[in-house]
Scaffold this active site. Structure first.
Site, short mmCIF file in Angstrom:
data_model
loop_
_atom_site.label_atom_id
_atom_site.label_comp_id
_atom_site.label_asym_id
_atom_site.label_seq_id
_atom_site.Cartn_x
_atom_site.Cartn_y
_atom_site.Cartn_z
N GLY A 228 44.63 37.04 44.10
CA GLY A 228 44.73 36.82 45.53
C GLY A 228 43.47 37.31 46.22
O GLY A 228 42.39 37.31 45.66
N CYS A 229 43.63 37.77 47.43
CA CYS A 229 42.51 38.25 48.23
C CYS A 229 41.85 39.46 47.58
O CYS A 229 42.53 40.42 47.23
CB CYS A 229 43.01 38.61 49.62
#
Length: 179
Positions: A14-15
């Site tokens: 993810g981020c």
């Protein structure tokens, strides 16, 4: 005398702001750098290009760790249990191939360990684990404003609502591995 045995681990879940914040708290981790890897376009990518989803790159972190303090296997277990490895190209509200769950291995030994860890943790998830395991080709360091993001922006909304809960999960599941 320096008794450190420094190694690199590269992965994305993810981020990169989230994964960076998690691993900055892990005992034996010397450095965490946010960046990009796994793409198929020439040249040094920018955050804006990555966010378009057109470069093929994932947001990743590169962790420098002392294997005398924490093993690569433990690093991967923490990684696999602090994000959702069962969602394809997505983590929470972040959607796109740049947010895929991926482990980029640096050598055959890391590949073998990654395969074993993914297989082992898969038993604990209701849905199939979709974490990609691929050789690291190139790691591009992200722009300066993306380094130490959580430490520098803790009151920002994304940090408060997305990263802080991930850190709470880390502290609950892996308290014995924290600085």
């Amino acid at each position: 005398m320096n008794n450190k045995n420094l190694q690199l681990a590269t992965f994305g879940g993810g981020c990169f702001w989230c994964t960076e914040a998690v691993f900055q708290e892990v005992k034996g981790v010397e450095k965490v750098v946010s960046g990009y890897s796994g793409g198929n376009v020439p040249g040094y990518p920018t955050y804006r290009e990555i966010c378009s989803g057109l470069t093929g790159h994932a947001e990743v972190i590169q962790v420098t760790f002392d294997s005398n303090i924490i093993s690569y296997e433990d690093i991967l277990v923490i990684f696999m249990t602090t994000h959702d490895p069962t969602t394809l190209n997505r983590q929470g509200g972040d959607k796109g191939t740049q947010y895929r769950s991926v482990i980029y291995y640096h050598d055959d030994a890391q590949k073998e360990i990654a395969d074993l860890v993914v297989k082992e943790v898969s038993r604990y998830y209701e849905n199939a684990v979709v974490t990609e395991i691929s050789p690291l080709d190139v790691f591009y360091e992200a722009e300066k404003e993306h380094q130490d993001y959580y430490r520098n922006n803790q009151t920002q909304g994304y940090c408060s609502f997305v990263i802080t809960p991930k850190l709470a999960k880390l502290r609950k599941l892996h308290a014995d591995k924290l600085k």
